[in-house]
Design a protein around this motif. Structure first.
Motif, PDB file in Angstrom:
ATOM      1  N   VAL A 114      -1.369  -1.847  -3.390  1.00  0.00           N
ATOM      2  CA  VAL A 114      -0.740  -0.527  -3.298  1.00  0.00           C
ATOM      3  C   VAL A 114      -1.328   0.437  -4.331  1.00  0.00           C
ATOM      4  CG1 VAL A 114       1.440   0.736  -3.554  1.00  0.00           C
ATOM      5  CG2 VAL A 114       1.369  -1.418  -2.262  1.00  0.00           C
ATOM      6  N   THR A 115      -1.441  -0.013  -5.562  1.00  0.00           N
ATOM      7  CA  THR A 115      -2.021   0.859  -6.591  1.00  0.00           C
ATOM      8  C   THR A 115      -3.524   1.028  -6.384  1.00  0.00           C
ATOM      9  OG1 THR A 115      -2.288  -1.029  -8.091  1.00  0.00           O
ATOM     10  CG2 THR A 115      -0.267   0.260  -8.293  1.00  0.00           C
ATOM     11  N   GLY A 116      -4.174  -0.010  -5.862  1.00  0.00           N
ATOM     12  CA  GLY A 116      -5.613   0.049  -5.641  1.00  0.00           C
ATOM     13  C   GLY A 116      -6.017   1.110  -4.641  1.00  0.00           C
ATOM     14  N   ILE A 117      -5.196   1.325  -3.623  1.00  0.00           N
ATOM     15  CA  ILE A 117      -5.536   2.343  -2.627  1.00  0.00           C
ATOM     16  C   ILE A 117      -5.039   3.730  -3.038  1.00  0.00           C
ATOM     17  CG2 ILE A 117      -5.580   0.684  -0.733  1.00  0.00           C
ATOM     18  CD1 ILE A 117      -2.809   1.727   0.127  1.00  0.00           C
ATOM     19  N   GLY A 118      -4.264   3.775  -4.127  1.00  0.00           N
ATOM     20  CA  GLY A 118      -3.821   5.066  -4.637  1.00  0.00           C
ATOM     21  C   GLY A 118      -2.431   5.474  -4.219  1.00  0.00           C
ATOM     22  N   SER A 119      -1.584   4.498  -3.857  1.00  0.00           N
ATOM     23  CA  SER A 119      -0.209   4.820  -3.488  1.00  0.00           C
ATOM     24  C   SER A 119       0.737   4.208  -4.514  1.00  0.00           C
ATOM     25  CB  SER A 119       0.091   4.309  -2.080  1.00  0.00           C
ATOM     26  OG  SER A 119       1.343   4.808  -1.614  1.00  0.00           O
TER      27      SER A 119
ATOM     28  N   ASP B 160       7.191   3.132  -4.708  1.00  0.00           N
ATOM     29  CA  ASP B 160       8.268   4.019  -4.263  1.00  0.00           C
ATOM     30  C   ASP B 160       8.021   4.466  -2.822  1.00  0.00           C
ATOM     31  OD1 ASP B 160       9.632   3.861  -6.642  1.00  0.00           O
ATOM     32  OD2 ASP B 160       8.780   5.711  -7.477  1.00  0.00           O
ATOM     33  N   VAL B 161       6.778   4.778  -2.531  1.00  0.00           N
ATOM     34  CA  VAL B 161       6.415   5.169  -1.165  1.00  0.00           C
ATOM     35  C   VAL B 161       6.567   3.969  -0.230  1.00  0.00           C
ATOM     36  CG1 VAL B 161       4.560   6.022   0.324  1.00  0.00           C
ATOM     37  CG2 VAL B 161       4.859   6.982  -1.959  1.00  0.00           C
ATOM     38  N   THR B 162       6.212   2.800  -0.726  1.00  0.00           N
ATOM     39  CA  THR B 162       6.383   1.582   0.069  1.00  0.00           C
ATOM     40  C   THR B 162       7.838   1.421   0.487  1.00  0.00           C
ATOM     41  OG1 THR B 162       4.599   0.457  -1.139  1.00  0.00           O
ATOM     42  CG2 THR B 162       6.126  -0.934   0.101  1.00  0.00           C
ATOM     43  N   ALA B 163       8.732   1.570  -0.470  1.00  0.00           N
ATOM     44  CA  ALA B 163      10.157   1.338  -0.220  1.00  0.00           C
ATOM     45  C   ALA B 163      10.747   2.333   0.773  1.00  0.00           C
ATOM     46  CB  ALA B 163      10.923   1.402  -1.535  1.00  0.00           C
ATOM     47  N   THR B 164      10.273   3.554   0.755  1.00  0.00           N
ATOM     48  CA  THR B 164      10.862   4.583   1.610  1.00  0.00           C
ATOM     49  C   THR B 164      10.147   4.767   2.946  1.00  0.00           C
ATOM     50  OG1 THR B 164       9.541   6.296   0.512  1.00  0.00           O
ATOM     51  CG2 THR B 164      11.754   5.884  -0.356  1.00  0.00           C
TER      52      THR B 164
END
Length: 273
Positions: A160-165, A168-172
């Protein structure tokens, strides 16, 4: 005097512009040169370009960032772009390939929910690669099997951090990963919708992440093939009992002949279904 196809096109544009009384100069209609691209190269049928190992996360990140073009474009564009920047002897030729051609594959081809654009883009990419230790076909098959049986998109922090997200965005917006059980877009999306509680219309974050995950896996498989490792996971173990009778070249007891690599049981839940 001989001229190549690109020069001929320039002459045709110039002639037709004058004939039509166009106010635009022919030079304004010419294609914009791409810095570092091979001049006068057009990829022809059967031509192949050399692959070199890429960074899986770098490709995944670019795929995620290219989300406006849809899933097929994300995978194809990220791969071609990174190969055009690579040490491949064909890097300049990769740069000439118009990745915008892949936009049509989004949503299982123009929203029809058929073959997933991620797999479509991967297949188109591998098709133009020169032989990689005899495993080009195995790479495509293994990627299809991976897509069918793996919980996707990846949800871990590193991805998730590697692609730049962010998580929090994952959860929602993503909520849950899911297993497609098919190479079809509609099955993949429907299973995600059931797992996440969201509608398919709310796939705006999930699908770009799925494209990033598939781009990453594609690079991993290609890198393994480049290193001479045997590509495994190309067949569904459960399909053996089906293809014994429903073979491609031979059948038994009058059974219909079948050509497939995808999971049989996803659609054919009973022997006569």
């Amino acid at each position: 005097m001989t001229i190549n196809r690109r020069q001929a096109l320039g002459h045709i544009i110039g002639i037709t512009s004058v004939a039509a009384g166009a106010a635009i100069a022919p030079s304004a209609l010419a294609a914009t040169p791409i810095e570092g691209a091979a001049t006068d190269f057009i990829l022809g049928k059967g031509e192949k370009l050399k692959y070199v190992k890429l960074d899986p996360m770098a490709v995944a990140k670019l795929a995620y960032e290219s989300k406006s073009g849809g899933c097929m474009y994300q995978v194809f564009h990220a791969m071609i772009s990174k190969l055009s920047e690579s040490t491949s002897v064909d890097a300049a030729k990769f740069k000439t390939i118009p990745t915008g051609l892949a936009v049509y594959g989004g949503g299982g081809i123009a929203g029809q929910g058929t073959v997933c654009g991620n797999l479509n883009g991967a297949g188109m990419l591998v098709n133009i690669l020169d032989d990689i230790n005899g495993q080009n076909g195995a790479v495509v098959a293994a990627l299809f099997r991976f897509y069918e049986i793996t919980e996707l998109p990846y949800m871990d922090d590193a991805f998730v951090t590697g692609i730049g997200s962010t998580q929090d965005v994952t959860a929602t917006s993503v909520v849950s990963a899911s297993i497609a059980n098919s190479s079809l877009c509609h099955s993949s999306l429907t299973n995600w919708s059931e797992a996440s509680g969201k509608t398919v219309a709310q796939k705006g974050e999930r699908c770009p992440r799925l494209a990033a995950a598939i781009a990453m896996k594609l690079v991993e498989l290609l890198n393994d093939a480049y290193d001479g490792k045997a590509i495994e996971g190309t067949k569904h173990e459960d399909n053996g009992s089906c293809t014994t009778c429903h073979g491609k070249a031979e059948t038994m007891m009058g059974a219909p002949s079948v050509m497939t690599g995808m999971e049989c049981q996803t659609c054919h839940t009973g022997h006569f279904n």
